[in-house]
Design a protein around this motif. Structure first.
Motif, PDB file in Angstrom:
ATOM      1  N   GLN A 145       0.858  -1.174   0.000  1.00 21.43           N
ATOM      2  CA  GLN A 145       0.000   0.000   0.000  1.00 21.43           C
ATOM      3  C   GLN A 145       0.899   1.230   0.000  1.00 21.43           C
ATOM      4  N   TYR A 146       0.318   2.354  -0.385  1.00 24.00           N
ATOM      5  CA  TYR A 146       1.112   3.568  -0.583  1.00 24.00           C
ATOM      6  C   TYR A 146       0.453   4.715   0.168  1.00 24.00           C
ATOM      7  N   LEU A 147       1.188   5.257   1.136  1.00 21.90           N
ATOM      8  CA  LEU A 147       0.728   6.393   1.913  1.00 21.90           C
ATOM      9  C   LEU A 147       1.399   7.650   1.372  1.00 21.90           C
ATOM     10  N   GLY A 148       0.689   8.757   1.366  1.00 22.24           N
ATOM     11  CA  GLY A 148       1.286   9.988   0.867  1.00 22.24           C
ATOM     12  C   GLY A 148       0.421  11.191   1.168  1.00 22.24           C
ATOM     13  N   GLY A 149       1.016  12.365   1.025  1.00 19.91           N
ATOM     14  CA  GLY A 149       0.264  13.587   1.267  1.00 19.91           C
ATOM     15  C   GLY A 149       1.068  14.819   0.913  1.00 19.91           C
ATOM     16  N   ALA A 150       0.371  15.948   0.833  1.00 14.19           N
ATOM     17  CA  ALA A 150       0.979  17.253   0.582  1.00 14.19           C
ATOM     18  C   ALA A 150       0.368  18.243   1.566  1.00 14.19           C
ATOM     19  N   PHE A 151       1.213  19.081   2.162  1.00 16.79           N
ATOM     20  CA  PHE A 151       0.758  19.924   3.259  1.00 16.79           C
ATOM     21  C   PHE A 151       1.413  21.304   3.193  1.00 16.79           C
ATOM     22  N   ALA A 152       0.761  22.256   3.863  1.00 19.31           N
ATOM     23  CA  ALA A 152       1.305  23.594   4.051  1.00 19.31           C
ATOM     24  C   ALA A 152       1.143  23.963   5.514  1.00 19.31           C
ATOM     25  N   ARG A 153       2.127  24.640   6.060  1.00 18.52           N
ATOM     26  CA  ARG A 153       2.097  25.070   7.467  1.00 18.52           C
ATOM     27  C   ARG A 153       2.204  26.591   7.516  1.00 18.52           C
ATOM     28  N   TYR A 154       1.267  27.201   8.250  1.00 22.53           N
ATOM     29  CA  TYR A 154       1.220  28.662   8.359  1.00 22.53           C
ATOM     30  C   TYR A 154       1.372  29.068   9.817  1.00 22.53           C
ATOM     31  N   VAL A 155       2.365  29.899  10.113  1.00 26.04           N
ATOM     32  CA  VAL A 155       2.594  30.395  11.466  1.00 26.04           C
ATOM     33  C   VAL A 155       1.856  31.711  11.607  1.00 26.04           C
ATOM     34  N   SER A 156       0.787  31.708  12.392  1.00 24.56           N
ATOM     35  CA  SER A 156      -0.045  32.911  12.512  1.00 24.56           C
ATOM     36  C   SER A 156       0.384  33.811  13.659  1.00 24.56           C
ATOM     37  N   SER A 157       1.125  33.259  14.644  1.00 21.99           N
ATOM     38  CA  SER A 157       1.608  34.070  15.759  1.00 21.99           C
ATOM     39  C   SER A 157       2.803  33.379  16.391  1.00 21.99           C
ATOM     40  N   GLU A 158       3.337  33.953  17.429  1.00 24.89           N
ATOM     41  CA  GLU A 158       4.482  33.366  18.107  1.00 24.89           C
ATOM     42  C   GLU A 158       4.142  32.048  18.790  1.00 24.89           C
ATOM     43  N   THR A 159       2.852  31.803  19.052  1.00 20.22           N
ATOM     44  CA  THR A 159       2.462  30.607  19.803  1.00 20.22           C
ATOM     45  C   THR A 159       1.525  29.685  19.035  1.00 20.22           C
ATOM     46  N   LEU A 160       1.044  30.092  17.860  1.00 16.19           N
ATOM     47  CA  LEU A 160       0.034  29.305  17.150  1.00 16.19           C
ATOM     48  C   LEU A 160       0.428  29.113  15.692  1.00 16.19           C
ATOM     49  N   TRP A 161       0.296  27.859  15.204  1.00 17.78           N
ATOM     50  CA  TRP A 161       0.466  27.612  13.783  1.00 17.78           C
ATOM     51  C   TRP A 161      -0.585  26.628  13.293  1.00 17.78           C
ATOM     52  N   TRP A 162      -0.855  26.705  11.979  1.00 16.98           N
ATOM     53  CA  TRP A 162      -1.884  25.896  11.335  1.00 16.98           C
ATOM     54  C   TRP A 162      -1.257  25.042  10.237  1.00 16.98           C
ATOM     55  N   ALA A 163      -1.912  23.909   9.935  1.00 21.65           N
ATOM     56  CA  ALA A 163      -1.472  23.038   8.841  1.00 21.65           C
ATOM     57  C   ALA A 163      -2.673  22.684   7.972  1.00 21.65           C
ATOM     58  N   PHE A 164      -2.469  22.686   6.644  1.00 19.71           N
ATOM     59  CA  PHE A 164      -3.510  22.369   5.686  1.00 19.71           C
ATOM     60  C   PHE A 164      -2.946  21.376   4.673  1.00 19.71           C
ATOM     61  N   GLY A 165      -3.817  20.587   4.053  1.00 21.24           N
ATOM     62  CA  GLY A 165      -3.310  19.686   3.030  1.00 21.24           C
ATOM     63  C   GLY A 165      -4.272  18.575   2.699  1.00 21.24           C
TER      64      GLY A 165
END
Length: 299
Positions: A145-165
């Protein structure tokens, strides 16, 4: 000094130091939580699981699992990096049924990926991991089987970050493709709230040498097996919920222990007596010991 530079741990640590000198930014706030492991050895034991199909057929089993992984990052300039590694595991299913033999499954994986620091606030990443399994079922051969993905990480502040993908699992019998959304909030240097799937958790690190984690993780004992064809695939649709603790024993090496409940998982026998969908799983306990390599991200 020369022997230390040639050791795998020394090479990885020098690479992490290189990341600190590059444009990559993994953390902007002060936190005691350690860096994610780049290598581990672990053993886990899952208690008896009672599985009942919609037709009323029952099966009980427990699972012992041993696994190891290592991932090595390589810098490609100030903004780009790749990584490659290896994963191996051995799972023993002890079936509590006189009509069925116990089942053993060996697995190997080759994780590979790419990362880029697009600008101070955005990171891009992608990975693929071919994952092969071989069991001692009759007529068994390696299934992939084949696992995979593409993601982006956005740092919105000094203490919080988000990930999308997006994430995909192809070839395990039930292919699925899902969007991805995650976040991590460093409340202060001791507390971190992580909503990074598939490992959501609350982390408490009172200092740099100890960490406690309450959260979920994919179960190590959810499989799909075709007993006629001998094909095997791991399923990532089951969860373990537990409390874990890790302690830095020396340098960048940590010893960990976890315990909890893993009630939503199952052994799917496609052409056997037990078959999804409409399975009912009993709650069960698990314990896990691990030895992890977590590189330091700063002095």
């Amino acid at each position: 000094m020369q022997a230390e530079e040639e050791s795998p741990g020394g090479f990885v640590q020098r690479t992490i130091n290189g990341f600190e000198d590059s444009e990559f930014e993994f953390q902007r706030t002060i936190s005691n939580a350690p860096f994610p492991p780049l290598g581990f050895v672990s053993g886990a034991s899952y208690g008896d699981v009672d599985v009942e199909s919609s037709a009323g057929q029952e099966l009980t089993y427990d699972v012992q699992r041993f696994s190891t992984m290592v991932a090595i990052p390589f810098l490609l300039g100030k903004r780009d990096a790749v990584f490659a590694g290896a994963y191996m595991s051995w799972s023993e299913f002890d079936v509590k049924d006189d009509d069925r033999n116990d089942i053993s499954v060996a697995s190997i994986g080759l994780p590979m990926g790419w990362m880029r620091q697009q600008n101070p606030d955005w990171q891009l990443a992608a990975f693929v991991m071919p994952l092969g399994h071989d069991s001692d079922l009759d007529n068994s051969d390696w299934s992939w089987q084949y696992l995979g993905g593409a993601f982006a990480r956005y740092v919105s502040s000094e203490t919080l970050w988000w990930a999308f993908g997006a994430y995909a699992d192809v070839g395990s019998g039930d292919n699925f493709y899902i969007p991805y959304l995650g976040a991590s909030w460093a409340i202060n240097e001791r507390w971190t709230l992580s909503a990074i799937m598939p490992w959501p958790a609350v982390i408490y690190a009172p200092n740099r040498d100890i960490m406690f984690r309450l959260g979920a993780a994919p179960s190590g004992a959810s499989w799909s097996l075709d007993v006629e064809e001998g094909e095997v695939g791991v399923n990532l649709d089951a969860w373990d919920l537990g409390l874990g603790a890790e302690y830095r024993v020396f340098g960048n090496f940590w010893l960990g222990a976890d315990a909890g409940i893993g009630g939503l998982r199952g052994l799917r026998l496609v052409n056997g007596d037990v078959e999804e969908p409409d399975l009912d799983f009993s709650s069960n306990g698990f314990v896990k010991l691990s030895f992890n390599f977590r590189p330091a991200t700063r002095p």
